[in-house]
Design a protein around this motif. Structure first.
Motif, PDB file in Angstrom:
ATOM      1  N   ARG A 109     -53.678  29.349 -56.166  1.00 26.41           N
ATOM      2  CA  ARG A 109     -52.079  27.983 -55.963  1.00 26.41           C
ATOM      3  C   ARG A 109     -51.697  28.093 -57.207  1.00 26.41           C
ATOM      4  N   ASP A 112     -56.669  19.673 -53.697  1.00 21.82           N
ATOM      5  CA  ASP A 112     -57.175  20.653 -52.767  1.00 21.82           C
ATOM      6  C   ASP A 112     -58.168  21.251 -53.357  1.00 21.82           C
ATOM      7  N   LYS A 125     -60.304  24.447 -48.199  1.00 21.58           N
ATOM      8  CA  LYS A 125     -59.608  25.237 -47.555  1.00 21.58           C
ATOM      9  C   LYS A 125     -60.762  26.261 -46.717  1.00 21.58           C
ATOM     10  N   TYR A 180     -58.449  22.389 -44.500  1.00 21.53           N
ATOM     11  CA  TYR A 180     -57.068  23.191 -43.937  1.00 21.53           C
ATOM     12  C   TYR A 180     -56.752  25.148 -43.881  1.00 21.53           C
ATOM     13  N   PHE A 229     -55.602  28.917 -44.200  1.00 18.19           N
ATOM     14  CA  PHE A 229     -53.536  29.074 -45.097  1.00 18.19           C
ATOM     15  C   PHE A 229     -53.867  30.450 -43.898  1.00 18.19           C
ATOM     16  N   ASP A 235     -51.467  25.242 -44.301  1.00 20.69           N
ATOM     17  CA  ASP A 235     -50.803  26.013 -45.693  1.00 20.69           C
ATOM     18  C   ASP A 235     -49.951  27.159 -44.893  1.00 20.69           C
ATOM     19  N   GLU A 255     -46.791  29.445 -46.459  1.00 23.58           N
ATOM     20  CA  GLU A 255     -45.720  28.911 -47.995  1.00 23.58           C
ATOM     21  C   GLU A 255     -45.438  30.847 -47.969  1.00 23.58           C
ATOM     22  N   TYR A 296     -49.229  21.844 -44.440  1.00 29.36           N
ATOM     23  CA  TYR A 296     -48.411  21.836 -46.776  1.00 29.36           C
ATOM     24  C   TYR A 296     -47.420  23.714 -45.935  1.00 29.36           C
ATOM     25  N   THR A 297     -46.258  22.777 -47.193  1.00 34.20           N
ATOM     26  CA  THR A 297     -45.246  23.216 -47.245  1.00 34.20           C
ATOM     27  C   THR A 297     -44.120  23.047 -48.486  1.00 34.20           C
TER      28      THR A 297
END
Length: 270
Positions: A9, A60, A84, A113, A115, A149, A151, A191-192
């Protein structure tokens, strides 16, 4: 050895910071990666911003943090963690069960979460995969809502929006969040970053009323301008390094509000 195939990340955060800085200078045709001068500048934080230090702290983790001493994490002040669970429809964090269960045993409020890979399959299909493999958390007072998540594309910096136009991206996210809500009865968390959201959804306001915001903004005294009609943030990822394993986060409310969220009420306790 099995490992999380998603780049750290920290790398994604640096790519986001570089993109935001270059965007101020005008359009560009290609990204060569984050400038060397940005490495380590503002993407990490050793502790929460002083003005918000009283808020519940959390973090996280993914398989990059294979082994976590959860009792030590709690003694350092952590009160919640997101772990995750999945990516696309073909990757599962091999340490998810150990991490998720360990956090619970240590008394942390935990959540899972996913991805997002909008270039791979539909939002509903990825949500179903996520829910089958760790994302179906009950509103039991110890489990946070499922989180998406979404992004910058860490696999292809030339296609940060995964090849989708803004309309299709909004539909993809809605497909994911609707499937989570239909299967769990819980409003999910997104999440962003503000910059990605503007670039890839056109700053869509479609989610602000029924989806909690987990904003990523590193090395700043506050989260800054929020995306897409959200008037407030629920979680803030403020740094990628600190006392806690993985990324550093705050919850925007009291410990009682955090527990209320884990009980299935809204982030403001409603």
């Amino acid at each position: 050895m099995a490992r999380d195939r998603t780049p750290s990340r920290r790398r994604v955060a640096l790519l986001a910071a570089a993109t935001a800085v270059l965007a101020l200078a005008g359009p560009r045709t290609a990204a060569a990666g984050p400038p060397a001068a940005l490495a380590g500048s503002g993407a990490a934080a050793s502790g929460p911003p002083a003005a918000l230090a009283g808020l519940p702290r959390g973090h996280d983790v993914s398989s990059h943090q294979e082994r976590v001493d959860w009792d030590a994490v709690r003694s350092l002040g952590a009160r919640f963690v997101y772990v995750k669970a999945t990516e696309s429809t073909d990757y599962r964090n091999p340490y998810f069960g150990r991490q998720y269960g360990g956090a619970h045993e240590a008394g942390l409020i935990r959540g899972a979460y996913h991805f997002a890979r909008p270039d791979r399959s539909s939002g509903a299909r990825q949500a179903a995969f996520f829910l089958r493999h760790g994302g179906r958390g009950r509103a039991d007072g110890r489990t946070l809502p499922p989180a998406l998540d979404i992004e910058y594309n860490p696999y292809d910096e030339h296609h940060k929006c995964y090849g989708l136009n803004r309309t299709r991206m909004v539909r993809w996210i809605r497909s994911f969040t609707d499937e989570v809500r239909r299967e769990t009865g819980r409003d999910p968390v997104v999440y962003t970053t503000a910059h990605w959201w503007r670039a890839c959804t056109g700053d869509s306001h479609d989610f602000a009323r029924d989806t909690a915001l987990w904003i990523a903004s590193h090395g700043t005294p506050d989260p800054g301008e929020l995306p897409g009609g959200w008037r407030d943030w629920t979680f803030w990822q403020y740094g990628t390094e600190g006392a806690l394993p993985g990324d550093q986060n705050l919850f925007n409310g009291s410990p009682d509000r955090l527990r209320a969220l884990a009980h299935g009420r809204g982030p403001r306790g409603d």
